[in-house]
Every structure is written in structure tokens, then in C-alpha cells.
Design an enzyme around this catalytic site. Structure first.
Site, PDB file in Angstrom:
ATOM      1  N   GLY A 292       0.851  -1.185   0.000  1.00  0.00           N
ATOM      2  CA  GLY A 292       0.000   0.000   0.000  1.00  0.00           C
ATOM      3  C   GLY A 292       0.889   1.237   0.000  1.00  0.00           C
ATOM      4  N   CYS A 361      -6.929  23.055  17.395  1.00  0.00           N
ATOM      5  CA  CYS A 361      -6.817  23.492  18.777  1.00  0.00           C
ATOM      6  C   CYS A 361      -6.315  22.352  19.629  1.00  0.00           C
ATOM      7  CB  CYS A 361      -8.163  23.990  19.270  1.00  0.00           C
ATOM      8  SG  CYS A 361      -8.514  25.578  18.568  1.00  0.00           S
ATOM      9  N   TYR A 390      -1.781   6.931   3.775  1.00  0.00           N
ATOM     10  CA  TYR A 390      -2.327   7.104   5.122  1.00  0.00           C
ATOM     11  C   TYR A 390      -2.384   8.580   5.542  1.00  0.00           C
ATOM     12  CZ  TYR A 390      -1.329   2.114   5.056  1.00  0.00           C
ATOM     13  OH  TYR A 390      -1.260   0.786   4.693  1.00  0.00           O
TER      14      TYR A 390
HETATM   15  N1  LLP Z   1      -2.092  -5.995   3.950  1.00  0.00           N
HETATM   16  C1  LLP Z   1      -2.620  -5.973   5.176  1.00  0.00           C
HETATM   17  C2  LLP Z   1      -3.371  -7.140   5.662  1.00  0.00           C
HETATM   18  C3  LLP Z   1      -2.462  -4.849   5.997  1.00  0.00           C
HETATM   19  O1  LLP Z   1      -2.984  -4.843   7.208  1.00  0.00           O
HETATM   20  C4  LLP Z   1      -1.754  -3.717   5.493  1.00  0.00           C
HETATM   21  C5  LLP Z   1      -1.589  -2.521   6.312  1.00  0.00           C
HETATM   22  C6  LLP Z   1      -1.224  -3.790   4.201  1.00  0.00           C
HETATM   23  C7  LLP Z   1      -1.409  -4.940   3.460  1.00  0.00           C
HETATM   24  C8  LLP Z   1      -0.476  -2.654   3.572  1.00  0.00           C
HETATM   25  O2  LLP Z   1       0.670  -2.317   4.276  1.00  0.00           O
HETATM   26  P1  LLP Z   1       1.679  -1.205   3.685  1.00  0.00           P
HETATM   27  O3  LLP Z   1       2.289  -1.807   2.440  1.00  0.00           O
HETATM   28  O4  LLP Z   1       0.870  -0.010   3.345  1.00  0.00           O
HETATM   29  O5  LLP Z   1       2.626  -0.976   4.769  1.00  0.00           O
HETATM   30  N2  LLP Z   1      -1.859   3.786   9.344  1.00  0.00           N
HETATM   31  C9  LLP Z   1      -0.503   3.262   9.482  1.00  0.00           C
HETATM   32  C10 LLP Z   1      -0.292   2.016   8.666  1.00  0.00           C
HETATM   33  C11 LLP Z   1      -1.257   0.897   8.981  1.00  0.00           C
HETATM   34  C12 LLP Z   1      -1.050  -0.299   8.119  1.00  0.00           C
HETATM   35  C13 LLP Z   1      -2.164  -1.264   8.305  1.00  0.00           C
HETATM   36  N3  LLP Z   1      -2.101  -2.398   7.461  1.00  0.00           N
HETATM   37  C14 LLP Z   1       0.487   4.342   9.094  1.00  0.00           C
HETATM   38  O6  LLP Z   1       0.062   5.440   8.730  1.00  0.00           O
HETATM   39  O7  LLP Z   1       1.687   4.139   9.140  1.00  0.00           O
END
Ligand code: LLP
Length: 443
Positions: A292, A361, A390
Site C-alpha cells: 500500500g 486546537c 495514510y
Molecule cells: N495488507 C494488510 C493485511 C495490511 O494490514 C496492510 C496494512 C497492508 C497490506 C499494507 O501495508 P503497507 O504496504 O501499506 O505498509 N496507518 C498506518 C499504517 C497501517 C497499516 C495497516 N495495514 C500508518 O500510517 O503508518
């Protein structure tokens, strides 16, 4: 600020992305503004696919849409031939309305509601990633009632947790997600699926973390998963044909981060899978990854307009922008660090250290502590890089601040892909109960 993709400084000494002058973008679309470098997103998608093509494996790259989910990105991902991972009816709806082929959609989540399952069965998604026994039974019953068969992967927790440079092998993993391997829940789940007529078990899934910079954690998880494929073949009599190793590939936010390239991650995963399945005499499954952040993160830049500043002699200078934790909650939530530059005076040398504050705030609403910039003035356009993942997807209306617009830029063209919210959008769903309208005004 580190310039990635098509970002460069143009002849006017301004930040340019996708052939578009960001100062002009700010004028045309207003600020805050999320700007996405479309060519960079496409190039990253292709880099993942090229790397897999070289391995000879059957594969799918499924973009984890939670990182940034809009109809335009779903369309782009579809054009690039990737699959799509969704985790809610909202993400699924966005993809379906963008014309994304349902059979290339994978549905995740540790608590899919009956309504969400109904929607996914109705449109005929490719795969459910089943997280727990409750979902297994619910899905089976709902699919059977519709006369359908749901193809599933079981999400298992292999006892590996990876964060940036470290991975922890935890044995029994304490996680809200998936079937635990250590306690035998995963094996029980595999056996159970074989007795459910409306379920077809295609394989297993694991996701070990996010913003990972090394490959060791994936290797350990894959070895444990391969054990389970072997167990399934020998003990449960089922040949699993797909293996999803999740996402989590790290990106560079600041020079503290040293990620591998998409090709490095893919090669390491592919090599491990080939080796681990070969030594067990098992057929190599189709491999699925779910990046992602790495697909959209580096391609996003947020433009802000500088407003007030506050200098505390001998302590620091605060520079406030017209956004903050509402469009980028990551610094407040995770102490995430970002780089920035003045988009309108990109060639000027940095002469001061300032801290960039948001307009909410809340004292915690700080975007960057201690960044070197030229003398900052009200009206300057501040660009914060690497905000593509994100940020929009986690944006909120805290303080009733409207969410920014999103534009895709490419070859000198800028297209609005999400309109800026208006003040009326903020009250669109508000209702005043009739009894209050009827009441006499309070004096
Ligand atoms: N697959 C699953 C099952 C996941 O839970 C996630 C991310 C991904 C793929 C994708 O991961 P990536 O390639 O984007 O690292 N809000 C947090 C990140 C939460 C990730 C949750 N799961 C942040 O802003 O760092």
C-alpha cells in the site's frame, strides 16, 4: 527535501511535480492540497510486476487501498493490471463504482459485517481473507444461502512481527488478526473449511507489519507458512494453491529511512518461497503481495499556505500552516517524521530552523519539528513530501475543518480527483430535532 519521481525545481525556482508548477497548483486548486505524481505511482506498480515477471512465479500484486482509496486510484490500479485489497464496504464500493473488476478484489478485515459480506458476495469478489471462526461460519452460511461458493484465504499469524529494521519472532502472537499458528488454531481452521460446502480454501495469508526495511521477517514467516502448507497436504489432504504474504514494504520519509527497492523485496520473497516449498517437495503456490504505502506514499506531496508564525526567543519559531493533523494525523499518532521545503522559493538557501504547526486546537498538532527552511513568510507555499499514504485516507474533520482536494499531475496536466470539501459539506448530514426547532429561542 528529497525529490522523487518527476519532482524537480523549475526555471522559476519553484517545486514542480508531474510537469506542473506547484505554486500554480496552489493558486488553481487552493491549499491544503494533496498532489499525486501519477507517473511515479505507475512506475512503482510496474517495478513490482517486472520483478515478479523475472521470477517466473504465478503472482498477483494487490494494492492495499487503505493507504489511499479514491475512485481515480482504483482506476489507475486497474489500468496497471494490479489486484486490489479492500477492508470495508466503503473501499469496496469505491472500487466497484470506479469499474474495478470484482474478481480482482480481495476482502480483508477482522470484523466484516453481514452487510459487507452480502455486498462482496453480491458483486462476486475474487477472494475473502477470512480472519476468524465467526466469519468463517457467517460467510459459509451467507454464501450457501445465495447458492454461491466463496473462495477464501485464511489469515494466519505466524508469530512474526516486523517493524522497520527489527523483526520479533514471538511464537504465540498476541494480535487481534487471524488464526494463531502456535496454538493450533490455524490447523483447526483449515480442517473446518474442508467441511463447509460453500467455501473453497485457496490458501493462507499473513501480514507481518508495515514500514519494513529488511527481508528477514518475511523469510521467517514464509518458512512457518510453508510448514503449514506441508501439514495441510499431508495431514488434511488439501493442496493449497495460493500464498499471500501481505504488504509492509518500507519507504523513505526522511534520510533516517533506508528502504529496499520493490525488486529487492520481491526477489527475497520469491527466492524464499521457491526454496522453502522445494525442500518440502511441495508445488509452488501463486504468490500474492499487498503493498500500500510503497505504491502511493512517495508519490504524494501536500501543499500548504503559511499563515501565522510565533518566535519564542532562544527556544523556537513556530510556523503555522492552514492544515495539520486533520489532513496528516501521522506525526500526532505515530511521531512520524516528514521533510518539507518552500515550494515558491525552492532555490533559496535554508537560513532558519522552524517547527511546522497545524491549525487545530491541540498542542499535539505539529507536522514537523525542526526543519531547515529559508526565512519563512506568511503566504509562502510549504510542500511536505511523502504524504501519499495514510494521509488522505486517515484525514478527519476534527475542529470541523474541511478535507483538502486531491489532484493527479502528469505531463503538465493537473486533474482534480477529489473535490475540496465545502463548509456546507460539513453540515450536510446534520439535523436539528424538530422539538428544538419548535422551541422558543432561549433568552
Ligand atoms: N495488507 C494488510 C493485511 C495490511 O494490514 C496492510 C496494512 C497492508 C497490506 C499494507 O501495508 P503497507 O504496504 O501499506 O505498509 N496507518 C498506518 C499504517 C497501517 C497499516 C495497516 N495495514 C500508518 O500510517 O503508518
Amino acid at each position: 527535501m528529497y525529490l522523487q519521481g518527476t519532482s524537480r525545481i523549475n526555471e522559476k525556482g519553484r517545486l514542480e511535480i508531474g510537469g506542473c508548477d506547484t505554486v500554480e497548483l496552489a493558486k488553481q486548486f487552493g491549499t491544503p492540497l494533496y498532489v499525486y505524481d501519477e507517473a511515479l505511482i505507475r512506475e512503482t506498480c510496474r517495478a513490482y510486476k517486472r520483478a515478479f515477471d523475472e521470477t517466473g512465479l504465478r503472482y498477483q500484486v494487490a494494492y492495499a487501498s487503505k493507504a489511499f482509496c479514491t475512485m481515480a486510484i482504483c482506476k489507475l490500479i486497474e489500468e496497471e493490471g494490479l489486484s486490489l485489497d479492500v477492508v470495508s464496504a466503503g473501499e469496496l464500493h469505491t472500487a466497484i463504482k470506479a469499474g474495478f473488476p470484482a474478481e480482482r478484489i480481495h476482502f480483508h478485515g477482522n470484523n466484516k459485517t453481514p452487510d459487507e459480506i452480502e455486498y462482496a458476495l453480491e458483486v462476486g469478489i475474487g477472494e475473502f481473507i477470512v480472519d476468524n471462526f465467526y466469519e468463517l461460519e457467517l460467510l459459509s452460511a451467507m454464501a450457501a444461502a445465495k447458492g454461491k461458493t466463496a473462495s477464501i484465504l485464511l489469515r494466519v499469524t505466524p508469530g512474526v512481527e516486523a517493524h522497520t529494521h527489527e523483526y520479533i519472532s514471538t511464537g504465540q502472537e498476541d494480535s487481534k488478526f487471524g488464526f494463531d499458528m502456535g496454538s493450533g488454531q490455524a490447523q483447526t481452521a483449515i480442517r473446518k473449511t474442508l467441511n463447509l460446502p460453500a467455501i473453497r480454501l485457496a490458501g493462507l495469508h499473513s501480514h507481518i507489519g508495515s514500514q519494513i526495511f529488511e527481508t528477514e521477517g518475511f523469510a521467517v514467516a514464509i518458512a512457518r507458512l510453508a510448514d503449514l502448507y506441508e501439514w495441510a497436504a499431508k495431514e488434511a489432504g488439501v493442496m493449497l494453491t495460493k500464498l499471500n504474504v501481505g504488504g509492509g514494504f518500507g519507504i523513505r520519509y526522511t534520510d533516517k529511512d533506508a528502504p529496499l527497492s520493490p525488486a529487492d523485496y520481491v526477489r527475497a520473497i520469491a527466492d524464499t518461497i521457491l526454496a522453502e516449498f522445494a525442500i518440502r517437495g511441495l508445488e509452488v503456490p501463486e504468490v500474492i503481495i499487498e503493498p500500500g504505502r510503497s505504491i502511493v506514499g512517495p508519490a504524494g506531496t501536500t501543499l500548504y499556505t503559511v499563515g501565522s508564525t510565533k518566535t519564542i526567543p532562544g527556544i523556537r519559531k513556530y510556523v503555522a500552516v492552514n492544515g495539520g493533523m486533520t489532513d496528516n494525523p501521522r506525526p500526532a499518532l505515530y511521531q512520524a517524521e516528514y521533510e518539507a521545503m518552500l515550494a515558491n522559493r525552492a532555490c533559496e538557501p535554508a537560513t532558519e530552523t522552524v517547527s511546522v504547526a497545524g491549525k487545530c486546537c491541540e498542542s499535539g498538532d505539529m507536522l514537523i519539528w525542526d526543519v531547515r527552511l529559508p526565512q519563512v513568510e506568511p503566504g509562502d507555499i510549504l510542500a511536505v513530501s511523502c504524504t501519499g499514504a495514510y494521509n488522505y485516507s486517515m484525514a478527519s474533520n476534527y475542529n470541523r475543518i474541511a478535507r483538502p482536494a486531491v489532484v493527479f499531475v502528469k505531463d503538465g496536466q493537473a486533474d482534480l480527483v477529489v473535490k475540496r470539501e465545502t463548509l456546507d459539506d460539513l453540515i450536510r448530514h446534520d439535523r436539528i430535532p424538530e422539538r428544538m426547532q419548535a422551541a422558543a429561542p432561549i433568552r
